[in-house]
Design a protein around this motif. Sequence first.
Motif, PDB file in Angstrom:
ATOM      1  N   MET A  57       0.815  -1.213   0.000  1.00  0.00           N
ATOM      2  CA  MET A  57       0.000   0.000   0.000  1.00  0.00           C
ATOM      3  C   MET A  57       0.854   1.271   0.000  1.00  0.00           C
ATOM      4  SD  MET A  57      -2.822  -1.253   2.814  1.00  0.00           S
ATOM      5  CE  MET A  57      -3.306   0.433   3.163  1.00  0.00           C
ATOM      6  N   ASP A  58       2.156   1.105  -0.080  1.00  0.00           N
ATOM      7  CA  ASP A  58       3.089   2.250  -0.011  1.00  0.00           C
ATOM      8  C   ASP A  58       3.300   2.821  -1.414  1.00  0.00           C
ATOM      9  OD1 ASP A  58       5.051   4.079   0.494  1.00  0.00           O
ATOM     10  OD2 ASP A  58       6.604   2.608   0.995  1.00  0.00           O
ATOM     11  N   SER A  59       2.634   3.936  -1.708  1.00  0.00           N
ATOM     12  CA  SER A  59       2.751   4.528  -3.045  1.00  0.00           C
ATOM     13  C   SER A  59       3.784   5.643  -3.119  1.00  0.00           C
ATOM     14  CB  SER A  59       1.394   5.081  -3.501  1.00  0.00           C
ATOM     15  OG  SER A  59       0.996   6.175  -2.694  1.00  0.00           O
ATOM     16  N   ASP A  60       4.237   6.138  -1.944  1.00  0.00           N
ATOM     17  CA  ASP A  60       5.205   7.247  -1.967  1.00  0.00           C
ATOM     18  C   ASP A  60       6.599   6.838  -1.523  1.00  0.00           C
ATOM     19  OD1 ASP A  60       4.872   6.938   0.757  1.00  0.00           O
ATOM     20  OD2 ASP A  60       3.874   8.864   1.064  1.00  0.00           O
ATOM     21  N   GLY A  61       6.797   5.556  -1.221  1.00  0.00           N
ATOM     22  CA  GLY A  61       8.123   5.053  -0.903  1.00  0.00           C
ATOM     23  C   GLY A  61       8.661   5.410   0.455  1.00  0.00           C
ATOM     24  N   ASN A  62       7.778   5.815   1.387  1.00  0.00           N
ATOM     25  CA  ASN A  62       8.268   6.176   2.720  1.00  0.00           C
ATOM     26  C   ASN A  62       8.245   5.011   3.698  1.00  0.00           C
ATOM     27  OD1 ASN A  62       5.558   5.892   3.332  1.00  0.00           O
ATOM     28  ND2 ASN A  62       5.398   7.827   4.454  1.00  0.00           N
ATOM     29  N   GLY A  63       7.893   3.826   3.201  1.00  0.00           N
ATOM     30  CA  GLY A  63       7.891   2.643   4.056  1.00  0.00           C
ATOM     31  C   GLY A  63       6.572   2.371   4.748  1.00  0.00           C
ATOM     32  N   LYS A  64       5.586   3.240   4.543  1.00  0.00           N
ATOM     33  CA  LYS A  64       4.265   3.049   5.138  1.00  0.00           C
ATOM     34  C   LYS A  64       3.197   3.050   4.048  1.00  0.00           C
ATOM     35  CE  LYS A  64       4.998   5.310   9.653  1.00  0.00           C
ATOM     36  NZ  LYS A  64       4.434   6.339  10.575  1.00  0.00           N
ATOM     37  N   GLY A  65       2.149   2.283   4.295  1.00  0.00           N
ATOM     38  CA  GLY A  65       1.008   2.338   3.404  1.00  0.00           C
ATOM     39  C   GLY A  65       0.162   3.564   3.703  1.00  0.00           C
ATOM     40  N   GLU A  66      -0.656   3.970   2.740  1.00  0.00           N
ATOM     41  CA  GLU A  66      -1.537   5.110   2.965  1.00  0.00           C
ATOM     42  C   GLU A  66      -2.981   4.630   3.111  1.00  0.00           C
ATOM     43  OE1 GLU A  66       0.230   5.415  -0.346  1.00  0.00           O
ATOM     44  OE2 GLU A  66       1.972   5.848   0.916  1.00  0.00           O
ATOM     45  N   MET A  67      -3.704   5.270   4.003  1.00  0.00           N
ATOM     46  CA  MET A  67      -5.125   4.973   4.156  1.00  0.00           C
ATOM     47  C   MET A  67      -5.893   6.276   4.286  1.00  0.00           C
ATOM     48  SD  MET A  67      -7.195   2.393   6.701  1.00  0.00           S
ATOM     49  CE  MET A  67      -6.710   3.132   8.257  1.00  0.00           C
ATOM     50  N   TRP A  68      -6.889   6.462   3.434  1.00  0.00           N
ATOM     51  CA  TRP A  68      -7.733   7.658   3.501  1.00  0.00           C
ATOM     52  C   TRP A  68      -8.689   7.516   4.673  1.00  0.00           C
ATOM     53  CZ3 TRP A  68     -13.104   8.597   2.632  1.00  0.00           C
ATOM     54  CH2 TRP A  68     -13.431   9.946   2.438  1.00  0.00           C
ATOM     55  N   ILE A  69      -8.695   8.509   5.583  1.00  0.00           N
ATOM     56  CA  ILE A  69      -9.531   8.422   6.784  1.00  0.00           C
ATOM     57  C   ILE A  69     -10.715   9.385   6.756  1.00  0.00           C
ATOM     58  CG2 ILE A  69      -7.638   7.594   8.242  1.00  0.00           C
ATOM     59  CD1 ILE A  69      -7.453  10.496   9.373  1.00  0.00           C
ATOM     60  N   GLY A  70     -10.828  10.188   5.685  1.00  0.00           N
ATOM     61  CA  GLY A  70     -11.940  11.124   5.592  1.00  0.00           C
ATOM     62  C   GLY A  70     -11.467  12.475   5.107  1.00  0.00           C
ATOM     63  N   ALA A  71     -12.406  13.372   4.931  1.00  0.00           N
ATOM     64  CA  ALA A  71     -12.097  14.711   4.429  1.00  0.00           C
ATOM     65  C   ALA A  71     -11.848  15.679   5.576  1.00  0.00           C
ATOM     66  CB  ALA A  71     -13.250  15.211   3.567  1.00  0.00           C
ATOM     67  N   PRO A  72     -11.142  16.760   5.329  1.00  0.00           N
ATOM     68  CA  PRO A  72     -10.959  17.790   6.348  1.00  0.00           C
ATOM     69  C   PRO A  72     -12.319  18.294   6.843  1.00  0.00           C
ATOM     70  CG  PRO A  72      -9.507  18.202   4.490  1.00  0.00           C
ATOM     71  CD  PRO A  72     -10.433  17.089   4.066  1.00  0.00           C
ATOM     72  N   GLY A  73     -12.449  18.424   8.158  1.00  0.00           N
ATOM     73  CA  GLY A  73     -13.702  18.905   8.731  1.00  0.00           C
ATOM     74  C   GLY A  73     -14.685  17.822   9.115  1.00  0.00           C
ATOM     75  N   TRP A  74     -14.419  16.567   8.720  1.00  0.00           N
ATOM     76  CA  TRP A  74     -15.315  15.478   9.082  1.00  0.00           C
ATOM     77  C   TRP A  74     -15.018  14.997  10.499  1.00  0.00           C
ATOM     78  CZ3 TRP A  74     -15.920  11.436   4.563  1.00  0.00           C
ATOM     79  CH2 TRP A  74     -16.424  12.097   3.426  1.00  0.00           C
ATOM     80  N   ALA A  75     -16.073  14.890  11.315  1.00  0.00           N
ATOM     81  CA  ALA A  75     -15.886  14.335  12.653  1.00  0.00           C
ATOM     82  C   ALA A  75     -15.409  12.895  12.574  1.00  0.00           C
ATOM     83  CB  ALA A  75     -17.204  14.417  13.432  1.00  0.00           C
ATOM     84  N   SER A  76     -15.876  12.162  11.567  1.00  0.00           N
ATOM     85  CA  SER A  76     -15.467  10.763  11.414  1.00  0.00           C
ATOM     86  C   SER A  76     -13.977  10.643  11.118  1.00  0.00           C
ATOM     87  CB  SER A  76     -16.268  10.092  10.300  1.00  0.00           C
ATOM     88  OG  SER A  76     -16.165  10.820   9.089  1.00  0.00           O
ATOM     89  N   ALA A  77     -13.404  11.634  10.440  1.00  0.00           N
ATOM     90  CA  ALA A  77     -11.964  11.595  10.166  1.00  0.00           C
ATOM     91  C   ALA A  77     -11.171  11.689  11.467  1.00  0.00           C
ATOM     92  CB  ALA A  77     -11.566  12.718   9.213  1.00  0.00           C
TER      93      ALA A  77
END
Length: 319
Positions: free
Chosen positions: A140-160
């Motif tokens: 899941m690592d698309s930027d090569g920093n050794g970690k995968g990325e996961m979208w957690i929500g949009a800015p301003g969302w309480a769920s994020a």
Amino acid sequence: MKLKKYLISAALVSALGAPLAAEEVKIGVPTWTGAQAIAHVLGEIVTTRIGGTVEYVPGNNATIFQAMDQGKGDIDVHPDVWLPNQEAFTKQYVDGAGTVTLSSNPYQGNQGFCVSKDFAAEMNITDIADLGRPDVAAAMDSDGNGKGEMWIGAPGWASANVNEVKVRDYGLLDFIDPIRAEEAVKTARIKDSIAKKEGYAFYCYEPHAVWYMFDVVMLTEPTYDPEKYVMVQPSDDPDWYNKSMVASKDALKEVQIAWSNSLADRSPAIAEFFANFALTADDVSSLAFEISANGRDAEEVAAEWVNANSERVDSMLGL
């Protein structure tokens, strides 16, 4: 009913040529597609069935609730309040200040984290804990920093905010970077990752168009446990992140509209309609799919839905 009498009176007064105070409403429009769809269904009914005027006002949860609280008509209604996600706002303005009304006709929502079915099958991913496996994180690592990325929500969302805490409390921070971005960015990334057969995880919920757009699967999480779900929102405490602890799945949600109490005095027919308004989760998923997947205009999709569901709309209007 009052609304039925109002509509009959409006027709009679109009026929006699006498002026009638215009019903008007400003509808808040959050960034997620389901909220946009519901906002335009509300607006379509107000304009075509009540004869009122509508203005759509983009805004995040905090902005919309603050405007409803002020009661000046800057924003009159929030079309998609998820509880308990937005409970900090409803406690403040519905329960506390008493300036906002919450609908009693909710639909049910379910939240979690998803990956594509192909990625899940290839990497044997079924549970949220699987995202902490080094091989999954690397995929899941698309930027090569050794970690995968996961979208957690949009800015301003309480769920994020909830999901940011979950990533930490599920022990995933060493393997996953939680990403906040607008929902359109997430949708494009899902499409791209599937096309390129790359790994990608993202916050997902039902109802939503994503279930019609892509073959995705929701991962299992520890069963909801209120003792392991203590969420403090930024609006309650600036140290919210450190004071929160979320290590279980969210409870099923109740989702409804909310509107400013001042609307009843300014536009009583619209306020009464809001009190009767109700959609199902399937309605919202279908509307969102037409907008997101088929690229159709939200106003056009809403008009089509209203025309196809005239009996339900009549019921909401007390006709």
